[in-house]
Design an enzyme around this catalytic site. Structure first.
Site, mmCIF file in Angstrom:
data_model
loop_
_atom_site.group_PDB
_atom_site.id
_atom_site.type_symbol
_atom_site.label_atom_id
_atom_site.label_comp_id
_atom_site.label_asym_id
_atom_site.label_seq_id
_atom_site.Cartn_x
_atom_site.Cartn_y
_atom_site.Cartn_z
ATOM 1 N N ASP A 118 -6.221 -1.010 -6.889
ATOM 2 C CA ASP A 118 -6.184 -1.626 -5.646
ATOM 3 C C ASP A 118 -6.977 -3.235 -6.007
ATOM 4 O OD1 ASP A 118 -5.011 -3.386 -3.260
ATOM 5 O OD2 ASP A 118 -6.013 -1.783 -2.332
ATOM 6 N N HIS A 176 0.632 -1.118 0.158
ATOM 7 C CA HIS A 176 0.142 0.017 -0.156
ATOM 8 C C HIS A 176 1.023 1.319 -0.176
ATOM 9 C CE1 HIS A 176 -3.032 -2.405 1.780
ATOM 10 N NE2 HIS A 176 -3.643 -2.454 0.156
#
Length: 324
Positions: free
Chosen positions: A189, A89
């Site tokens: 994502d 991330h």
């Protein structure tokens, strides 16, 4: 038990169900195995299943192990764990954000665990983060079980800068593009870009062109390339498509322990040459944002090194030069 088929098909083995299984796995825990390619996979063992749901879109599981903490899995694919989700991330957000310098808006396509949203909300210039998640059940379970990954980003009530848009990612982006709505940063994502993934259309040429239409001038996007050494054709295909759409495409690699492989991420922009940013400029930005000591993976001196690869890896990335 399903045979390995070259995708990230998972085996969910009841403890003790496999001859020779470690005795520690015979006390009601599970072993989750993912195949990177036939005959090569990664097993996370001694997992206690905490929650599971079968939504109209996918099978969702939340497990827990002593080593990885909470583990989030979709259709047998490990998406993230408390122990190492911050690696991917941070690298999907911080390098392009620091290069941009003052991002005010961001779109996360997928990202129902909230990890990317957390990283974006840490940027002090950020005023709006939209999480476009296919499956509302993912968000519900993440709120209940995955606070160690989203760090409160999905809490209700939560940060007023965050909003959720539940629906199919490509359709939501097409609607944003028609409305002229643009974002400084876009993070894909998502599950991987194979034909069996619910996200496959987002990685198509049309999906990437749509993402580009949703980027504000000077914006950038990030996405997963997967394990380039195990699936070089996937990395080549995605890089070729990105290079057909964007002027600057910068692949980077890192190691995510739960994935068990060298992992590829691509950053793309028409205006920003992210790989060329000098460390001193990145350092100044992170200091200005008071993030230089808060980030656990990314730092200014790492930035240029992220884009320098061994020759055998660079050869894979360089060969993804034609549209596919």
């Amino acid at each position: 038990m399903r045979e390995p088929d070259g995708g990230k098909t998972a085996i969910l083995a009841e403890a003790g169900g496999i001859p020779g299984t470690d005795p520690a796995l015979r006390r009601g825990t599970q072993a989750w195995t993912e195949w990177l390619i036939p005959g090569v996979g990664t097993t996370l063992g001694e997992i206690t299943l905490l929650a599971a749901a079968c939504s109209p879109y996918q099978q969702i599981e939340i497990g827990e192990s002593a080593h990885f903490g909470r583990i989030f899995r979709l259709d047998g694919r490990v998406m993230s764990t408390e122990a190492d989700a911050w690696i991917q991330h941070e690298l999907m957000v911080a390098p392009m954000a620091a290069t941009h310098g003052a991002p005010r808006s961001a779109l996360v396509v997928g990202g129902g665990d909230g990890g990317s949203a957390f990283e974006l909300l840490r940027i002090p210039t950020m005023r709006e983060v939209v999480v476009a998640e296919l499956d509302g059940e993912v968000v519900r379970l993440a709120r209940e079980w995955l606070r160690g990954i989203h760090q409160g980003a999905l809490d209700e009530p939560g940060d007023p800068r965050l909003s959720l848009a539940i629906g199919e990612g490509l359709g939501l982006m097409e609607a944003f593009a028609r409305a002229g709505r643009q974002f400084d940063l876009i993070v894909y994502d998502l599950t991987e870009a194979d034909d069996g993934s619910p996200a496959a259309a987002l990685f198509s040429p049309h999906g990437l062109h749509t993402a580009r239409r949703c980027l504000a001038p000077g914006g950038a996007m990030s996405l997963h390339l997967g394990p380039p050494l195990h699936r070089p054709e996937t990395a080549r295909r995605l890089l070729a498509r990105l290079r057909h759409v964007f002027r600057h495409v910068a692949p980077l690699t890192t190691f995510v322990p739960a994935y068990g492989a060298l992992w590829g991420i691509a950053l793309a922009s028409d205006a920003l040459d992210i790989a060329a940013q000098p460390a001193d400029k990145i350092a100044a930005r992170l200091q200005q944002w008071q993030l230089e000591h808060k980030l656990r993976a990314y730092h200014a001196h790492l930035h240029p090194a992220l884009f320098v690869h061994p020759r055998h890896v660079q050869a894979i990335f360089d060969s993804g030069s034609r549209p596919a």
